[in-house]
Enzyme design. Structure first.
Site, PDB file in Angstrom:
ATOM      1  N   ARG A  76      39.766  51.755  62.306  1.00 26.55           N
ATOM      2  CA  ARG A  76      40.176  51.688  63.717  1.00 26.55           C
ATOM      3  C   ARG A  76      41.666  51.399  63.858  1.00 26.55           C
ATOM      4  O   ARG A  76      42.279  51.805  64.835  1.00 26.55           O
ATOM      5  CB  ARG A  76      39.354  50.609  64.429  1.00 26.55           C
ATOM      6  CG  ARG A  76      37.974  51.120  64.771  1.00 26.55           C
ATOM      7  CD  ARG A  76      37.145  50.057  65.398  1.00 26.55           C
ATOM      8  NE  ARG A  76      36.927  48.972  64.449  1.00 26.55           N
ATOM      9  CZ  ARG A  76      35.790  48.301  64.339  1.00 26.55           C
ATOM     10  NH1 ARG A  76      34.775  48.590  65.130  1.00 26.55           N
ATOM     11  NH2 ARG A  76      35.661  47.333  63.460  1.00 26.55           N
ATOM     12  N   LYS A 185      28.114  46.421  49.043  1.00 28.29           N
ATOM     13  CA  LYS A 185      27.184  45.357  49.378  1.00 28.29           C
ATOM     14  C   LYS A 185      27.698  44.623  50.621  1.00 28.29           C
ATOM     15  O   LYS A 185      28.897  44.686  50.864  1.00 28.29           O
ATOM     16  CB  LYS A 185      26.983  44.419  48.199  1.00 28.29           C
ATOM     17  CG  LYS A 185      28.209  43.523  47.902  1.00 28.29           C
ATOM     18  CD  LYS A 185      27.903  42.504  46.857  1.00 28.29           C
ATOM     19  CE  LYS A 185      27.359  41.250  47.474  1.00 28.29           C
ATOM     20  NZ  LYS A 185      28.406  40.261  47.811  1.00 28.29           N
ATOM     21  N   ASP A 214      27.345  47.569  43.000  1.00 26.37           N
ATOM     22  CA  ASP A 214      27.307  46.143  42.659  1.00 26.37           C
ATOM     23  C   ASP A 214      28.399  46.017  41.615  1.00 26.37           C
ATOM     24  O   ASP A 214      28.218  46.437  40.473  1.00 26.37           O
ATOM     25  CB  ASP A 214      25.948  45.756  42.071  1.00 26.37           C
ATOM     26  CG  ASP A 214      25.926  44.286  41.672  1.00 26.37           C
ATOM     27  OD1 ASP A 214      26.975  43.770  41.237  1.00 26.37           O
ATOM     28  OD2 ASP A 214      24.875  43.655  41.792  1.00 26.37           O
ATOM     29  N   HIS A 215      29.544  45.460  42.002  1.00 24.36           N
ATOM     30  CA  HIS A 215      30.699  45.568  41.105  1.00 24.36           C
ATOM     31  C   HIS A 215      30.467  44.852  39.771  1.00 24.36           C
ATOM     32  O   HIS A 215      31.116  45.153  38.794  1.00 24.36           O
ATOM     33  CB  HIS A 215      31.990  45.115  41.800  1.00 24.36           C
ATOM     34  CG  HIS A 215      32.160  43.634  41.917  1.00 24.36           C
ATOM     35  ND1 HIS A 215      31.540  42.895  42.886  1.00 24.36           N
ATOM     36  CD2 HIS A 215      32.863  42.750  41.179  1.00 24.36           C
ATOM     37  CE1 HIS A 215      31.872  41.620  42.743  1.00 24.36           C
ATOM     38  NE2 HIS A 215      32.677  41.496  41.697  1.00 24.36           N
ATOM     39  N   LYS A 219      31.548  45.750  35.320  1.00 21.13           N
ATOM     40  CA  LYS A 219      32.324  44.896  34.399  1.00 21.13           C
ATOM     41  C   LYS A 219      31.944  45.254  32.973  1.00 21.13           C
ATOM     42  O   LYS A 219      30.760  45.364  32.651  1.00 21.13           O
ATOM     43  CB  LYS A 219      32.040  43.411  34.674  1.00 21.13           C
ATOM     44  CG  LYS A 219      32.575  42.915  36.022  1.00 21.13           C
ATOM     45  CD  LYS A 219      32.248  41.443  36.220  1.00 21.13           C
ATOM     46  CE  LYS A 219      32.524  40.985  37.639  1.00 21.13           C
ATOM     47  NZ  LYS A 219      33.876  40.589  37.921  1.00 21.13           N
ATOM     48  N   GLU A 253      32.281  30.012  40.603  1.00 20.81           N
ATOM     49  CA  GLU A 253      33.638  30.330  41.065  1.00 20.81           C
ATOM     50  C   GLU A 253      34.379  29.047  41.425  1.00 20.81           C
ATOM     51  O   GLU A 253      33.746  28.071  41.835  1.00 20.81           O
ATOM     52  CB  GLU A 253      33.573  31.196  42.318  1.00 20.81           C
ATOM     53  CG  GLU A 253      32.886  32.520  42.125  1.00 20.81           C
ATOM     54  CD  GLU A 253      32.900  33.317  43.410  1.00 20.81           C
ATOM     55  OE1 GLU A 253      33.909  33.981  43.661  1.00 20.81           O
ATOM     56  OE2 GLU A 253      31.929  33.232  44.176  1.00 20.81           O
ATOM     57  N   ASP A 272      24.706  36.279  48.896  1.00 22.04           N
ATOM     58  CA  ASP A 272      26.011  36.822  48.503  1.00 22.04           C
ATOM     59  C   ASP A 272      26.061  37.137  47.003  1.00 22.04           C
ATOM     60  O   ASP A 272      26.706  38.103  46.600  1.00 22.04           O
ATOM     61  CB  ASP A 272      27.094  35.797  48.864  1.00 22.04           C
ATOM     62  CG  ASP A 272      28.500  36.321  48.643  1.00 22.04           C
ATOM     63  OD1 ASP A 272      28.792  37.438  49.115  1.00 22.04           O
ATOM     64  OD2 ASP A 272      29.312  35.625  47.994  1.00 22.04           O
ATOM     65  N   HIS A 277      24.242  40.451  42.330  1.00 25.62           N
ATOM     66  CA  HIS A 277      24.893  40.362  41.018  1.00 25.62           C
ATOM     67  C   HIS A 277      24.023  39.654  39.983  1.00 25.62           C
ATOM     68  O   HIS A 277      23.817  40.152  38.874  1.00 25.62           O
ATOM     69  CB  HIS A 277      26.214  39.602  41.109  1.00 25.62           C
ATOM     70  CG  HIS A 277      27.154  40.135  42.154  1.00 25.62           C
ATOM     71  ND1 HIS A 277      27.331  41.479  42.372  1.00 25.62           N
ATOM     72  CD2 HIS A 277      27.987  39.499  43.025  1.00 25.62           C
ATOM     73  CE1 HIS A 277      28.234  41.639  43.339  1.00 25.62           C
ATOM     74  NE2 HIS A 277      28.640  40.465  43.748  1.00 25.62           N
ATOM     75  N   LYS A 377      30.313  28.338  44.829  1.00 23.71           N
ATOM     76  CA  LYS A 377      31.753  28.371  45.071  1.00 23.71           C
ATOM     77  C   LYS A 377      32.314  26.963  44.909  1.00 23.71           C
ATOM     78  O   LYS A 377      31.589  25.987  45.032  1.00 23.71           O
ATOM     79  CB  LYS A 377      32.039  28.887  46.474  1.00 23.71           C
ATOM     80  CG  LYS A 377      31.641  30.359  46.627  1.00 23.71           C
ATOM     81  CD  LYS A 377      32.405  31.027  47.726  1.00 23.71           C
ATOM     82  CE  LYS A 377      32.012  32.491  47.870  1.00 23.71           C
ATOM     83  NZ  LYS A 377      32.683  33.376  46.904  1.00 23.71           N
ATOM     84  N   LYS A 382      35.816  28.774  36.815  1.00 24.52           N
ATOM     85  CA  LYS A 382      35.300  30.123  37.061  1.00 24.52           C
ATOM     86  C   LYS A 382      34.643  30.569  35.766  1.00 24.52           C
ATOM     87  O   LYS A 382      35.307  30.655  34.724  1.00 24.52           O
ATOM     88  CB  LYS A 382      36.429  31.074  37.435  1.00 24.52           C
ATOM     89  CG  LYS A 382      35.935  32.495  37.689  1.00 24.52           C
ATOM     90  CD  LYS A 382      37.057  33.373  38.241  1.00 24.52           C
ATOM     91  CE  LYS A 382      36.655  34.834  38.372  1.00 24.52           C
ATOM     92  NZ  LYS A 382      35.757  35.113  39.477  1.00 24.52           N
TER      93      LYS A 382
HETATM   94  C1  BG6 Z   1      31.376  39.292  45.815  1.00 24.19           C
HETATM   95  C2  BG6 Z   1      31.038  38.148  46.736  1.00 24.19           C
HETATM   96  O1  BG6 Z   1      30.334  40.212  45.777  1.00 24.19           O
HETATM   97  O2  BG6 Z   1      31.596  38.796  44.507  1.00 24.19           O
HETATM   98  C3  BG6 Z   1      32.155  37.116  46.724  1.00 24.19           C
HETATM   99  O3  BG6 Z   1      30.845  38.630  48.041  1.00 24.19           O
HETATM  100  C4  BG6 Z   1      32.435  36.667  45.327  1.00 24.19           C
HETATM  101  O4  BG6 Z   1      31.812  36.007  47.537  1.00 24.19           O
HETATM  102  C5  BG6 Z   1      32.661  37.866  44.420  1.00 24.19           C
HETATM  103  O5  BG6 Z   1      33.590  35.854  45.355  1.00 24.19           O
HETATM  104  C6  BG6 Z   1      32.754  37.421  42.979  1.00 24.19           C
HETATM  105  O6  BG6 Z   1      33.173  38.493  42.206  1.00 24.19           O
HETATM  106  P1  BG6 Z   1      33.930  38.239  40.842  1.00 24.19           P
HETATM  107  O7  BG6 Z   1      34.111  39.606  40.279  1.00 24.19           O
HETATM  108  O8  BG6 Z   1      35.203  37.523  41.160  1.00 24.19           O
HETATM  109  O9  BG6 Z   1      33.002  37.374  40.035  1.00 24.19           O
END
Ligand code: BG6
Length: 526
Positions: A76, A185, A214-215, A219, A253, A272, A277, A377, A382
């Site tokens: 937008r 997601k 799903d990233h 990895k 995290e 989340d 994940h 979190k 991490k």
């Molecule tokens: C995302 C979540 O899918 O993954 C975030 O919405 C989270 O809240 C993130 O911080 C974590 O990804 P990574 O790759 O930093 O572990």
């Protein structure tokens, strides 16, 4: 690899440095993908600038994306084509892993970028998009292939899909090439909304054209879970209830909710992270060997193992799950605010920023083995990892009385360290038979001499090639929602009076200990 190949590879380094490492010499690096236009809905957003655009740029830099491509940003926010290109250049300069945009590649790349300032639900704006796609085919030889990428707020996923169809941009109307869609997601916010979204998706796209991202699956160490299990003979024989006492999956995290309080306060850690994940990691660790390496063969096994996860009865939720919310504390030496003080978060919020669940897989391989999942979190460190804890030795032969003989542990390290550690026992040098646990370590960076590409690069490249292996199929998404639903419902119904129950920078709420202690286990340190 034959010795000769190793010798010649180390003698003749490749200009990009790849073959200098003998572990990578002689590999088939054919990564051809089709010409196409990629349309990013939500192109003015954070994900686009930090992750998606740099991923596309680097895919092009590495020749994985062919020269015949085009990128259309759709949002937008007002941009002209030119101002959008300038904006893109600034983002690449700031976020690309390969450093600032370089000429001549950038000049060529930016010519292929254009922008549509449009409403997500306005049919006429999609008319503009249709014209743009046809122009791109003529100008850039993109051959009618289109990849839509939904990186918008999830509320507009369904309206966009509907408009794609209304404008005749759906796969059924594409006579020339392929049409695919990547959906970010969250895929729904609970079971019902996920099913409702799927109903809309199915009206327009066949499952084979849908790439639910799903990233975590992109990895590199996550992809290695299958290689570790199925490209080696030594792990699979002990990968079962006879030798494994428990499995712990952690995604911890140090970050808080940053600027995403508005989204997160309606999501929480279970939605989340765990529903997608972490459950995907569980599936890879626990599934049976697939019959081959095809996307569906793998996804069939993932679905099968998720189907074997025992349903959590409402009355057992408190026993098998723990939630937490961070209070003020210190992370990496910095004082940080409590969750309830974060921007766009309700000051009385009942949303969990930490979730832990004990799941059981009722099948022959895993009967009786607890799977502990946790994510949070503002924790001490991490770290994302999967720890497979093995059973105690059946009979003790060695060691002095004071020595503990710890069970073996195999840790698949996902981030920030990437690698595998096997903890085993060894004799301490000296006249006595002291036994101590030691580590055998493999690290991707030093092992293969290359840094892993960010997950989004791999995933977008795969979607352009039509390889859905690392994307989540609808049956698994639905199953994951079914698994977490009883916990979600219980947490939604009852406020947790103990919130905030862990200080930022800690190991999480002490209440989570009871979850593992119930099975005589303990959490690994974060
Ligand atoms: C995302 C979540 O899918 O993954 C975030 O919405 C989270 O809240 C993130 O911080 C974590 O990804 P990574 O790759 O930093 O572990």
């Amino acid at each position: 690899m034959p010795e000769a190949a190793i010798a010649s590879a180390s003698a003749t380094p490749h200009p990009d440095g790849h073959a200098a490492n003998p572990l990578r010499a002689g590999l088939d690096t054919d990564r051809i993908s089709d010409p196409c236009t990629i349309v990013f809905f939500g192109a003015s957003g954070d994900l686009f600038k930090r992750m998606l655009l740099p991923a596309i740029y680097n895919l092009r830099l590495e020749d994985i994306l062919p020269a015949d491509f085009a990128l259309v940003g759709y949002s937008r926010t007002e941009f002209s084509d030119d101002s959008f290109r300038t904006y893109c250049k600034q983002q690449v300069d700031q976020y690309s892993r390969s450093g600032p945009a370089k000429d001549p590649l950038w000049s060529n790349f930016q010519e292929r970028i254009s922008y549509i300032s449009g409403e997500f639900s306005d049919t006429s704006d999609y008319g503009q998009l249709k014209t743009k796609l046809a122009d791109n085919d003529k100008k850039f030889g993109t051959k009618g292939n289109v990849l839509f990428y939904l990186s918008t707020p999830p509320q507009v996923f369904a309206p966009i899909i509907e408009q794609i169809k209304a404008a005749g941009l759906d796969p059924g109307s594409n006579q020339q090439g392929w049409t695919r869609i990547i959906i970010e997601k969250p895929f729904g916010t609970d079971l019902q909304s996920a099913q409702a979204l799927q109903t809309e998706v199915e009206k327009v796209f066949d499952e084979s054209q849908v790439y639910r991202i799903d990233h975590y699956l992109g990895k590199e160490p996550v992809q290695d879970i299958m290689a570790l299990r199925f490209a080696n003979v030594i792990f699979e024989p002990v990968w079962n209830r006879r030798y494994v006492s428990s499995v712990q999956i952690t995604a911890a995290e140090t970050l808080g909710v940053e600027l995403r309080g508005g989204y997160y306060d309606h999501a929480g850690a279970l939605r989340d992270m765990i529903q997608n994940h972490v459950i995907n990691l569980l599936a890879l660790v626990a599934m049976e060997p697939p019959v081959n390496s095809d996307a569906d063969a793998i996804r069939n096994e993932k679905y099968k193992v998720l189907s074997a996860i025992r349903a959590i009865p409402d009355e057992k939720v408190a026993e098998v799950s723990t939630r937490g919310q961070y209070g003020a504390g210190t992370v990496d030496g910095q004082a940080v605010a409590a969750y309830r003080q974060e921007q766009d978060v309700d000051p009385h919020s009942n949303t969990e920023t930490f979730a832990a669940v004990n799941l059981w897989i009722d099948n022959w391989r895993w009967a009786g083995v607890p799977f502990y999942l946790r994510s949070g979190k503002r924790l001490a460190r991490k770290v994302s990892e999967i720890a497979v804890n093995f059973s105690c030795i059946p009979h003790r032969l060695f060691g002095e009385k004071s020595d503990d003989i710890d069970p073996n542990v195999l840790v698949m390290k996902i981030q920030p360290d990437e690698g595998v550690t096997l903890r085993f026992n060894a004799k301490v040098p000296g006249p006595k038979n002291h036994i101590r646990s030691v580590n055998m370590d493999f690290n991707y960076g030093t092992g293969f001499g290359v840094q892993s590409a960010p997950a989004y690069e791999r995933l977008i490249g795969d979607a352009i090639r039509g390889d859905a292996t690392l994307f989540t199929r609808w049956d698994a998404v639905q199953r994951a929602w079914q698994i977490v639903t009883p916990v979600l419902n219980a947490w939604q119904k009852t406020k947790d009076p103990s919130f905030p129950n862990y200080p930022a920078g800690s190991e999480g709420p002490p209440e989570a200990d009871a979850l593992v202690q119930a099975q005589h286990d303990e959490w690994r340190r974060i």
